[in-house]
Each structure stands twice: as structure tokens, then as C-alpha cells.
Design an enzyme around this catalytic site. Structure first.
Site, mmCIF file in Angstrom:
data_model
loop_
_atom_site.group_PDB
_atom_site.id
_atom_site.type_symbol
_atom_site.label_atom_id
_atom_site.label_comp_id
_atom_site.label_asym_id
_atom_site.label_seq_id
_atom_site.Cartn_x
_atom_site.Cartn_y
_atom_site.Cartn_z
ATOM 1 N N ARG A 60 1.244 -0.826 -0.105
ATOM 2 C CA ARG A 60 0.108 0.142 0.417
ATOM 3 C C ARG A 60 0.422 0.798 -0.205
ATOM 4 O O ARG A 60 0.291 1.941 -0.710
ATOM 5 C CB ARG A 60 -0.691 0.284 1.296
ATOM 6 C CG ARG A 60 -1.612 1.163 1.134
ATOM 7 C CD ARG A 60 -2.744 1.207 2.099
ATOM 8 N NE ARG A 60 -3.127 0.090 2.996
ATOM 9 C CZ ARG A 60 -2.230 1.007 4.438
ATOM 10 N NH1 ARG A 60 -1.426 1.943 4.615
ATOM 11 N NH2 ARG A 60 -2.382 -0.270 5.309
ATOM 12 N N TYR A 113 -15.860 17.781 -15.096
ATOM 13 C CA TYR A 113 -16.407 16.459 -15.134
ATOM 14 C C TYR A 113 -17.585 16.465 -13.830
ATOM 15 O O TYR A 113 -17.465 17.111 -12.037
ATOM 16 C CB TYR A 113 -14.842 15.182 -14.351
ATOM 17 C CG TYR A 113 -15.527 14.520 -14.474
ATOM 18 C CD1 TYR A 113 -15.809 13.821 -15.808
ATOM 19 C CD2 TYR A 113 -15.433 13.740 -13.457
ATOM 20 C CE1 TYR A 113 -15.924 12.730 -15.639
ATOM 21 C CE2 TYR A 113 -15.497 11.965 -13.564
ATOM 22 C CZ TYR A 113 -15.677 11.268 -14.380
ATOM 23 O OH TYR A 113 -16.659 9.761 -14.603
ATOM 24 N N LYS A 210 -8.484 7.350 -19.341
ATOM 25 C CA LYS A 210 -7.970 7.314 -20.056
ATOM 26 C C LYS A 210 -7.454 7.618 -21.352
ATOM 27 O O LYS A 210 -6.701 6.508 -21.475
ATOM 28 C CB LYS A 210 -9.136 9.813 -20.499
ATOM 29 C CG LYS A 210 -9.530 9.626 -18.661
ATOM 30 C CD LYS A 210 -10.934 8.647 -19.207
ATOM 31 C CE LYS A 210 -11.788 8.842 -17.769
ATOM 32 N NZ LYS A 210 -12.928 9.699 -17.450
HETATM 33 C C1 LIG Z 1 -12.792 10.333 -16.108
HETATM 34 C C2 LIG Z 1 -12.633 11.620 -15.151
HETATM 35 C C3 LIG Z 1 -12.354 12.111 -14.118
HETATM 36 C C4 LIG Z 1 -12.300 10.698 -13.229
HETATM 37 O O1 LIG Z 1 -11.554 9.967 -13.135
HETATM 38 P P1 LIG Z 1 -12.599 8.195 -13.296
HETATM 39 O O2 LIG Z 1 -10.488 7.176 -13.749
HETATM 40 O O3 LIG Z 1 -13.059 7.992 -13.564
HETATM 41 O O4 LIG Z 1 -11.848 7.670 -11.720
HETATM 42 C C5 LIG Z 1 -12.285 12.720 -13.853
HETATM 43 N N1 LIG Z 1 -11.495 13.528 -14.628
HETATM 44 C C6 LIG Z 1 -12.290 13.964 -15.998
HETATM 45 C C7 LIG Z 1 -11.752 15.179 -16.815
HETATM 46 C C8 LIG Z 1 -12.504 12.665 -16.286
HETATM 47 O O5 LIG Z 1 -12.636 12.479 -17.740
#
Ligand SMILES: *Cc1c(COP(=O)(O)O)cnc(C)c1O
Length: 390
Positions: A60, A113, A210
Site C-alpha cells: 500500500r 467533470y 482515459k
Molecule cells: C474520467 C474523468 C475523471 C475521473 O476519473 P476516474 O478514473 O473515472 O475516476 C476526472 N476528470 C476527468 C476530466 C475525467 O474525464
């Protein structure tokens, strides 16, 4: 305590792709393995009490696969310290708890977001944090939203899902004048297109789910900073609250970052063609893309981004029914949340990713459709959009 490390020694290379491929890990001296192993070990043998071999005691706190990823991400953002998390939201939570105390205030974009807004609005307000909403594209509004108790200015640029653009350099100086820190959620641009720390931001946040991961096969998040003090606070909570990615997640994300530059260039090439096609389509009311000369943030985007990205939003003529029908008829574009993967995705933010903003200042237009343009062959992408809009 968590081991400290700096990515500085991995930033031997100027080129982005060279750093993406090499920073954070050198071939294993014993085996020669060119890729970081998936260290599936929750604990690490000590040579005598407290005799840690490479700074690792418990996974961790630190794991060699995660450490490689963290150094790699830091190098890509031209930052000193990187911290990886189990998701973008876990990184967001760590950042908010590291920088805000009861009574503090933060400024957030009017189209942040949805999950970021939900966490602040539903959870942090219960702990005595207040927030104001200001469009990231309006520097004067951001300045006006700042109060004496403002500790954090939150920006996303380009924003999700409206693709508004904020001037990072200017907002950084406004925040700093007020004694506040600037965080930039750089998920949409990715470090290939924009490096906020070099423009004055204090922290860069990513949903590595992403573009960085890039293959829609792993959820993750990251924080990168040059501030030792901030990194120490992040490390404390990363270990103390424990929202860490496992070694397999770390490996997958690092596998993704190696090809970020080539993927991003193809995402941008394809997005530009999609924009051109949709911009002259009679079923489309407006195309939102910072690469368009008539986009209000075009000049700022051209100044601070290498290219304009793979995300395209459109307002569909008619209303919510026409927008939903468009989303339901594509075949190359999969109807799904998320973005930044090699495959094209389409979604209706009002009913999907941004449903939690309904009725708030952050509510999105009902006829808005968001496209994450993938790296498939452009003729198939354009043909699919043409069919779906017929
Ligand atoms: C998807 C996203 C998040 C959150 O991230 P997760 O990996 O889904 O927890 C935060 N900011 C933006 C701009 C995103 O597209």
C-alpha cells in the site's frame, strides 16, 4: 513512511516519446527484462528490522511496478513527483483532502467533470468546505470568485464535456496572487498535448483511465507536482487512506503511456476530420472543438496545447430525442461512458456522465452529444457518423 523519489533522473531525454518509453524503468539488472515486472507482492522482506532493500516494506505504501509508473507519469508532465491512485476520483479525493480544511473555499469550473462536482458538492461541503463556480474560459470571473479563504482553484482545460478552454498561465498567476494553489485536470489534453506544470500550475491531475492508459482496460488516477510539501501530503494520504492501484493496473497503465504520442496524433488527425464533417452537416447545430477558429478558446488553446485533442462535442438540431437517437444509431462509435481509448465512443452527457449535474449550475445542454474519436480508419468513422445522422 513512503519512499521518496524524483523523476528528475529519468528526464535525461528531451523527446516526449523517448521519455514515455524509458522514464521510470531501466532494464532489470538481473534478468534484463525490458518491461517492468508485475510485482504481485503485498510485502517485502527486510534485512534486519527496518532494513529495506529498495525502500519497499508494504505494497500500500509502495510497490515497484507502481513506482515505475509514478516516475514515468512525472517525467511526462515535466514534474518532479508522481503519485498513482486507484482511479481519477481517488486522486481527486486525495488532492482535495490534502489541500483543504474546514472553512476553506475552492473555485471550480461551471462544466467540471460530473464526478468531481459530485464529490465536492455532496461530500466535501458536509465537512465545511465551500465552493464557487466560475467558467474557466472567463479569467475575470475566476478572479471574482476568489475569496480570502480560497485555497484551491480547480481547472479543467479543455473541459469535459463542453470543451471550454482556460488560460493556465493567467489563472496560475491569479491563484498565486490570492495565495491559492492551482490544479489542472489534464485528462482531456494528456501530457502529450499540454504540460500545465510548465505553465505555472501547482498540481496536475489525471484520470489515467482515459488517454494515458488508452485502451479502455484499466481504471486509474495520478497527481504530479514539483512541490515536495504537496507530494508529502499526497504520499501520506495515498498510504494512509490506501486508494492505490494494484501492480497489474500499474503495468497496464505504463504499457499505455509508451504509445501515447502516436495514439494522440492519430486521435487528433481523426478528430479534425470529424469536426470538418460535422461542422457542415445540416443536422448539427454547433460543433464544440478548440481547434475551430471560431471557438472562443481557440487562441489560448493554440498557445498552450500542441494540438487540439481527440474529444469533440456537438449540439444536435432538435433536442434531447434527436441527440439520443444519434447516439443509438452509430456502429463504429460504441455508446458508452468514458473516453480516450483507441476505440471511438459516443455518449449523451445529460443522461450519462453528467446526469449528476441536473438542476445545478453545471447542468449540460439536453441536445449535447460527446464524441471520443478513436484511432480507427477515418473513412469508417466518417461513414458511421453519416449513417447515424441520416
Ligand atoms: C474520467 C474523468 C475523471 C475521473 O476519473 P476516474 O478514473 O473515472 O475516476 C476526472 N476528470 C476527468 C476530466 C475525467 O474525464
Amino acid at each position: 513512511m513512503s519512499e521518496r523519489r524524483s523523476a528528475a533522473d529519468s528526464v535525461r531525454w528531451q523527446g516526449f516519446s523517448t521519455r514515455a518509453i524509458h522514464a521510470g524503468y531501466d532494464p532489470d539488472p538481473q534478468t534484463g527484462a525490458v518491461n517492468v515486472p508485475i510485482y504481485a507482492s503485498s510485502t517485502f522482506a527486510q534485512d534486519g528490522v527496518g532494513g529495506l532493500r529498495d525502500g519497499f516494506e508494504y505494497a500500500r505504501t509502495g510497490n515497484p511496478t507502481r513506482r515505475a509508473l509514478e516516475a514515468n507519469l512525472a517525467a511526462l508532465e515535466h514534474g518532479t513527483y508522481g503519485r498513482a491512485f486507484a482511479s481519477g476520483m481517488a486522486a481527486t479525493d486525495c488532492l482535495l483532502r490534502s489541500t483543504l480544511r474546514p472553512g476553506d473555499h475552492l473555485v471550480i469550473p461551471n462544466d467540471a467533470y460530473g464526478g468531481t462536482f459530485r464529490l465536492i458538492d455532496k461530500v466535501f461541503t458536509q465537512w465545511g468546505i465551500t465552493y464557487s463556480v466560475a467558467p474557466v474560459s472567463d479569467v475575470a470571473a475566476v478572479r471574482d470568485a476568489i475569496r480570502p479563504e480560497t485555497k484551491l482553484v480547480w481547472t479543467e482545460t479543455p473541459t469535459n464535456p463542453l470543451l471550454n478552454v482556460g488560460d493556465i498561465e493567467t489563472i496560475a498567476s491569479i491563484a498565486h496572487e490570492a495565495g491559492a494553489k492551482l490544479v489542472v485536470d489534464n485528462t482531456f489534453a494528456s501530457p502529450y498535448l499540454q504540460q500545465p506544470l510548465t505553465l505555472g500550475a501547482d498540481v496536475v491531475l489525471h484520470s489515467t483511465t482515459k488517454y494515458l492508459g488508452g485502451h479502455s482496460d484499466v481504471v486509474g488516477g495520478a497527481l504530479v507536482t514539483d512541490s515536495e510539501e504537496l507530494d508529502e501530503a499526497f504520499a501520506f494520504l495515498q498510504n494512509g487512506a490506501g486508494a492505490v492501484p494494484g501492480p497489474f493496473d500499474g503495468y497496464l497503465t505504463m504499457r499505455g503511456t509508451k504509445t501515447l504520442a502516436v495514439r494522440m496524433d492519430r486521435h487528433c488527425d481523426n478528430a479534425e476530420k470529424v469536426v470538418e464533417f460535422l461542422n457542415s452537416h445540416d443536422k448539427i447545430e454547433a460543433v464544440l472543438y478548440p481547434g475551430l477558429e471560431n471557438h472562443p478558446g481557440h487562441e489560448v488553446a493554440a498557445k498552450q496545447m500542441k494540438r487540439f485533442g481527440g474529444m469533440v462535442s456537438v449540439l444536435v438540431k432538435g433536442g434531447i430525442e434527436e441527440a439520443k437517437a444519434f447516439c443509438a444509431r452509430t456502429e463504429v462509435f460504441t455508446l458508452a461512458e468514458s473516453l480516450g481509448g483507441i476505440e471511438s465512443l459516443i455518449e449523451h452527457p445529460g443522461a450519462m456522465t453528467h446526469a449528476s449535474t441536473a438542476g445545478s449550475l453545471l447542468e449540460v445542454p439536453a441536445n449535447l452529444v460527446r464524441l471520443s474519436v478513436g484511432i480507427e480508419d477515418i473513412d469508417d468513422i466518417l461513414g458511421d457518423l453519416e449513417n447515424a445522422l441520416r
